[in-house]
Design an enzyme around this catalytic site. Structure first.
Site, PDB file in Angstrom:
ATOM      1  N   ASP A 161       0.811  -1.223   0.000  1.00  0.00           N
ATOM      2  CA  ASP A 161       0.000   0.000   0.000  1.00  0.00           C
ATOM      3  C   ASP A 161       0.843   1.272   0.000  1.00  0.00           C
ATOM      4  O   ASP A 161       0.600   2.212   0.759  1.00  0.00           O
ATOM      5  CB  ASP A 161      -0.958   0.022   1.198  1.00  0.00           C
ATOM      6  CG  ASP A 161      -2.029  -1.061   1.107  1.00  0.00           C
ATOM      7  OD1 ASP A 161      -2.037  -1.789   0.107  1.00  0.00           O
ATOM      8  OD2 ASP A 161      -2.844  -1.158   2.031  1.00  0.00           O
ATOM      9  N   ASP A 184      -0.458  -4.401  -3.874  1.00  0.00           N
ATOM     10  CA  ASP A 184      -1.412  -3.302  -4.083  1.00  0.00           C
ATOM     11  C   ASP A 184      -0.746  -1.947  -3.836  1.00  0.00           C
ATOM     12  O   ASP A 184      -1.317  -1.067  -3.185  1.00  0.00           O
ATOM     13  CB  ASP A 184      -2.614  -3.450  -3.142  1.00  0.00           C
ATOM     14  CG  ASP A 184      -3.307  -4.793  -3.268  1.00  0.00           C
ATOM     15  OD1 ASP A 184      -3.188  -5.428  -4.328  1.00  0.00           O
ATOM     16  OD2 ASP A 184      -3.962  -5.217  -2.305  1.00  0.00           O
TER      17      ASP A 184
END
Length: 326
Positions: A161, A184
């Site tokens: 992230d 991600d």
């Protein structure tokens, strides 16, 4: 007459004092060694006037600045410029599973940022933003909520992230940036254009996790980018949908051999396999060993030449008076 002149001078003096000595177009300098007006970036941001109509430059000299930097929503037209991209570093090490000193509970993803940008028309240039927390959970380096944000020649470093672009409809432009992460590492609902950026995967995982709203025409566009990987990383997906209508496009980009033949992953936690067609994943004109579309998932869309020609910053940003930074 003398009394009137003196009174006018006093009023002008008080007006200048009320505005503050930093309420002007002069550059503010931040330096760890004390050679600037400030030693902390947050302190320089704090003296900027709300809703400025002129541009204010905050020049940050080389050094490691360990602070959680926030550009609040009432600030506009600020450019934060590092002396040297690799030697001017903003860093912090919060991560989702760390205990909050306020609540005594895990901090959670959205408070882990190193830099949070809430203001509009903000540019970061020639600077490193990193979250150097250990691999113990989500750890955001850059968290954005403002509109018309530009990041030019920056390094944005993290693990899971790394970049959270967190407000639907807001527009971001990344030019010549180096972005690294594991899982991600670019995620959220904003409209974001990445031009000539390098995306470095640090683990077998996923590059993007868009959460584009259904009524938002565009999400992430990666144009003329390079997707690379650290040694030993061999199985990376271009993206998985954080929400069902995720939009991600790779166009004219170089995809390394670490990109799996399927290209895209259906994240079943957020997306019903029966409705795979609603995800908006697309590619066009890419090169490199990971660009072969023969083995791609059936629900990836290969743009036509006409569709690709319509992918311009003007169309994507729906903005005629904002020219992204060069």
């Amino acid at each position: 007459m003398k009394k009137i002149i003196l009174l006018l001078l006093l009023v002008c003096s008080l007006s200048v004092q009320a505005r503050g000595k930093f309420d002007n177009t002069d550059t503010i300098t931040v330096a760890k060694d004390g050679s600037g007006q400030f030693t902390r970036i947050n302190d320089a941001i704090e003296v900027c006037r709300a809703f400025m109509e002129y541009k204010k430059v905050i020049f940050v000299k080389n050094g490691i600045y360990k602070e959680k930097v926030v550009v609040p929503s009432w600030l506009t037209n600020i450019e934060i410029v590092g002396e040297d991209r690799d030697k001017t570093v903003i860093t912090f090490d919060d991560y989702a599973n760390i205990t909050s000193p306020v609540t005594g509970l895990p901090m959670g993803t959205f408070r882990t940022y190193t830099v949070k940008v809430e203001g509009t028309d903000i540019t970061f240039r020639n600077i490193t933003i990193e979250n150097n927390a250990p691999k113990l959970g989500q750890a955001v380096a850059l968290h954005t909520e403002g509109d018309r944000l530009a990041f030019v020649n920056c390094r944005i470093l993290g693990n899971q992230d790394t970049i959270y672009i967190g407000t639907p409809g807001t527009r971001l432009y990344f030019l010549n940036c180096f972005i690294s992460g594991t899982t991600d590492f670019i995620f959220g609902p904003s409209v974001a254009w990445f031009e000539k950026c390098e995306l470095r995967s640090r683990a077998d995982s996923y590059v993007t996790a868009a959460s584009t709203p259904k009524n938002q025409k565009y999400g992430y566009i990666f144009s003329h980018c390079r997707l690379t990987a650290e040694p030993g990383v061999t199985k990376v997906y271009l993206g998985r949908p954080w929400r069902p209508y995720a939009y991600t496009l790779f166009i004219y980009s170089e995809l390394g051999s670490h990109i799996v033949p399927a290209g895209w992953h259906n994240w079943k936690d957020y997306h019903d396999p029966a409705g795979e067609g609603i995800v908006r994943y697309a590619e066009y004109g890419n090169s490199g060993p990971g660009a072969d579309v023969a083995g791609r998932v059936s629900w990836m869309h290969q743009l036509t030449k006409k569709e690709a020609a319509a992918i311009t910053t003007g169309n994507v940003f729906s903005e005629t008076d904002w020219i992204p930074a060069k």
